[in-house]
Design a protein around this motif. Structure first.
Motif, PDB file in Angstrom:
ATOM      1  N   ASP A 136     -11.155  -2.773 -15.078  1.00  0.00           N
ATOM      2  CA  ASP A 136     -10.667  -1.615 -14.336  1.00  0.00           C
ATOM      3  C   ASP A 136     -10.951  -1.831 -12.855  1.00  0.00           C
ATOM      4  OD1 ASP A 136     -10.088  -0.529 -16.799  1.00  0.00           O
ATOM      5  OD2 ASP A 136     -11.641   1.013 -16.716  1.00  0.00           O
ATOM      6  N   ILE A 137     -10.046  -1.330 -12.005  1.00  0.00           N
ATOM      7  CA  ILE A 137     -10.238  -1.502 -10.563  1.00  0.00           C
ATOM      8  C   ILE A 137      -9.989  -0.202  -9.813  1.00  0.00           C
ATOM      9  CG2 ILE A 137      -9.655  -3.948 -10.570  1.00  0.00           C
ATOM     10  CD1 ILE A 137      -6.910  -3.208  -9.385  1.00  0.00           C
ATOM     11  N   GLY A 138     -10.607  -0.123  -8.651  1.00  0.00           N
ATOM     12  CA  GLY A 138     -10.298   0.905  -7.677  1.00  0.00           C
ATOM     13  C   GLY A 138      -9.552   0.223  -6.539  1.00  0.00           C
ATOM     14  N   ILE A 139      -8.486   0.848  -6.088  1.00  0.00           N
ATOM     15  CA  ILE A 139      -7.662   0.293  -5.007  1.00  0.00           C
ATOM     16  C   ILE A 139      -7.762   1.255  -3.838  1.00  0.00           C
ATOM     17  CG2 ILE A 139      -5.326  -0.406  -4.328  1.00  0.00           C
ATOM     18  CD1 ILE A 139      -4.803  -0.493  -7.489  1.00  0.00           C
ATOM     19  N   ARG A 140      -8.133   0.764  -2.676  1.00  0.00           N
ATOM     20  CA  ARG A 140      -8.208   1.587  -1.469  1.00  0.00           C
ATOM     21  C   ARG A 140      -7.113   1.137  -0.511  1.00  0.00           C
ATOM     22  NH1 ARG A 140     -12.662  -0.642  -2.155  1.00  0.00           N
ATOM     23  NH2 ARG A 140     -12.799  -1.640  -0.138  1.00  0.00           N
ATOM     24  N   LEU A 141      -6.199   2.046  -0.226  1.00  0.00           N
ATOM     25  CA  LEU A 141      -5.112   1.780   0.707  1.00  0.00           C
ATOM     26  C   LEU A 141      -5.323   2.699   1.905  1.00  0.00           C
ATOM     27  CD1 LEU A 141      -2.440   0.259   1.217  1.00  0.00           C
ATOM     28  CD2 LEU A 141      -1.278   2.190   0.114  1.00  0.00           C
ATOM     29  N   ILE A 159      -2.390  -1.210   8.320  1.00  0.00           N
ATOM     30  CA  ILE A 159      -2.543  -0.865   6.907  1.00  0.00           C
ATOM     31  C   ILE A 159      -3.496  -1.869   6.273  1.00  0.00           C
ATOM     32  CG2 ILE A 159      -1.380  -0.556   4.677  1.00  0.00           C
ATOM     33  CD1 ILE A 159      -0.398   1.439   6.720  1.00  0.00           C
ATOM     34  N   MET A 160      -4.500  -1.365   5.552  1.00  0.00           N
ATOM     35  CA  MET A 160      -5.465  -2.214   4.871  1.00  0.00           C
ATOM     36  C   MET A 160      -5.469  -1.842   3.394  1.00  0.00           C
ATOM     37  SD  MET A 160      -8.688  -2.443   3.277  1.00  0.00           S
ATOM     38  CE  MET A 160      -9.242  -0.804   3.539  1.00  0.00           C
ATOM     39  N   CYS A 161      -5.532  -2.850   2.529  1.00  0.00           N
ATOM     40  CA  CYS A 161      -5.636  -2.615   1.093  1.00  0.00           C
ATOM     41  C   CYS A 161      -6.733  -3.511   0.534  1.00  0.00           C
ATOM     42  CB  CYS A 161      -4.309  -2.900   0.386  1.00  0.00           C
ATOM     43  SG  CYS A 161      -4.372  -2.515  -1.376  1.00  0.00           S
ATOM     44  N   ALA A 162      -7.652  -2.904  -0.229  1.00  0.00           N
ATOM     45  CA  ALA A 162      -8.744  -3.646  -0.860  1.00  0.00           C
ATOM     46  C   ALA A 162      -8.916  -3.150  -2.285  1.00  0.00           C
ATOM     47  CB  ALA A 162     -10.041  -3.448  -0.072  1.00  0.00           C
ATOM     48  N   THR A 163      -9.458  -4.006  -3.125  1.00  0.00           N
ATOM     49  CA  THR A 163      -9.722  -3.636  -4.513  1.00  0.00           C
ATOM     50  C   THR A 163     -11.174  -3.921  -4.850  1.00  0.00           C
ATOM     51  OG1 THR A 163      -9.105  -5.814  -5.360  1.00  0.00           O
ATOM     52  CG2 THR A 163      -7.363  -4.155  -5.227  1.00  0.00           C
ATOM     53  N   ASP A 164     -11.692  -3.157  -5.784  1.00  0.00           N
ATOM     54  CA  ASP A 164     -13.043  -3.372  -6.293  1.00  0.00           C
ATOM     55  C   ASP A 164     -13.015  -3.220  -7.797  1.00  0.00           C
ATOM     56  OD1 ASP A 164     -14.751  -3.752  -3.981  1.00  0.00           O
ATOM     57  OD2 ASP A 164     -14.312  -1.669  -3.483  1.00  0.00           O
ATOM     58  N   ALA A 165     -13.719  -4.097  -8.484  1.00  0.00           N
ATOM     59  CA  ALA A 165     -13.870  -3.940  -9.928  1.00  0.00           C
ATOM     60  C   ALA A 165     -14.734  -2.715 -10.181  1.00  0.00           C
ATOM     61  CB  ALA A 165     -14.527  -5.186 -10.525  1.00  0.00           C
TER      62      ALA A 165
END
Length: 181
Positions: A136-141, A159-165
């Motif tokens: 599962d991931i969290g996506i921050r846009l 625009i920045m996009c990052a993901t975290d498990a």
């Protein structure tokens, strides 16, 4: 179901689009969109997208004088992706709705440039693909103004996009209990 064929289910009859090819993912506006990732071991996110360019997390920076940092003047959407171990796929929850909401916030903030949904979707999917999560991931846009300026600055927009498990949870851990007296 076949690629792109809706599967109706759940108490609300919400449609879920099953896509095995990442290229098909952005074509559908549904609650969940599915795509297959290459088989691999779990790994932490190592890339973020900065204005569509993939960069190592450690190299992703924002200037300390930007209105985003000085005044907290930025917009963000928190998006969830759910890993299905049995299917070996990641399902992104209501991606287009999140992208529409971010764009609406950018209009309210009167940003000088508001990217199209397709541009935002590509940025999100590129960073998911680059990090190859199998959990599962969290996506921050996030959308924010670069450079110097005050809280009402309208550009230049980044625009920045990052993901975290995120830890997988059981159904029981997803529920909330309330007592009303």
């Amino acid at each position: 179901g076949a690629i792109g064929k809706p599967i109706v289910g759940g108490a609300t009859g919400a449609s879920i689009i099953r896509c095995s090819r990442l290229a098909d993912m952005g074509r559908y506006n549904a609650n969940f969109t599915r795509f297959k990732l290459p088989e691999q071991e779990t790994m932490p996110a190592t890339y973020v997208s900065m204005d569509g360019n993939l960069v190592a997390e450690k190299d992703a920076t924002v200037h300390v004088s930007s209105p985003a940092l000085r005044f907290g003047a930025h917009l963000f959407e928190g998006i969830r992706g759910y890993w299905n171990k049995e299917l070996g796929d990641l399902f992104v929850f209501r991606l287009d709705e999140h992208l529409d909401r971010l764009r609406q916030g950018m209009k309210v903030m009167r940003y000088e440039r508001i990217p199209e949904v397709d541009e935002l979707r590509t940025q999100v999917l590129d960073v998911i693909r680059a990090n190859e999560h199998d959990t599962d991931i969290g996506i921050r846009l996030s959308a924010y103004v670069l450079g110097r300026g005050f809280i009402d600055a309208a550009g230049p927009v980044s625009i920045m996009c990052a993901t975290d498990a995120t830890p997988a949870r059981t159904l029981a851990e997803h529920t909330t209990t309330a007592l009303v007296t």
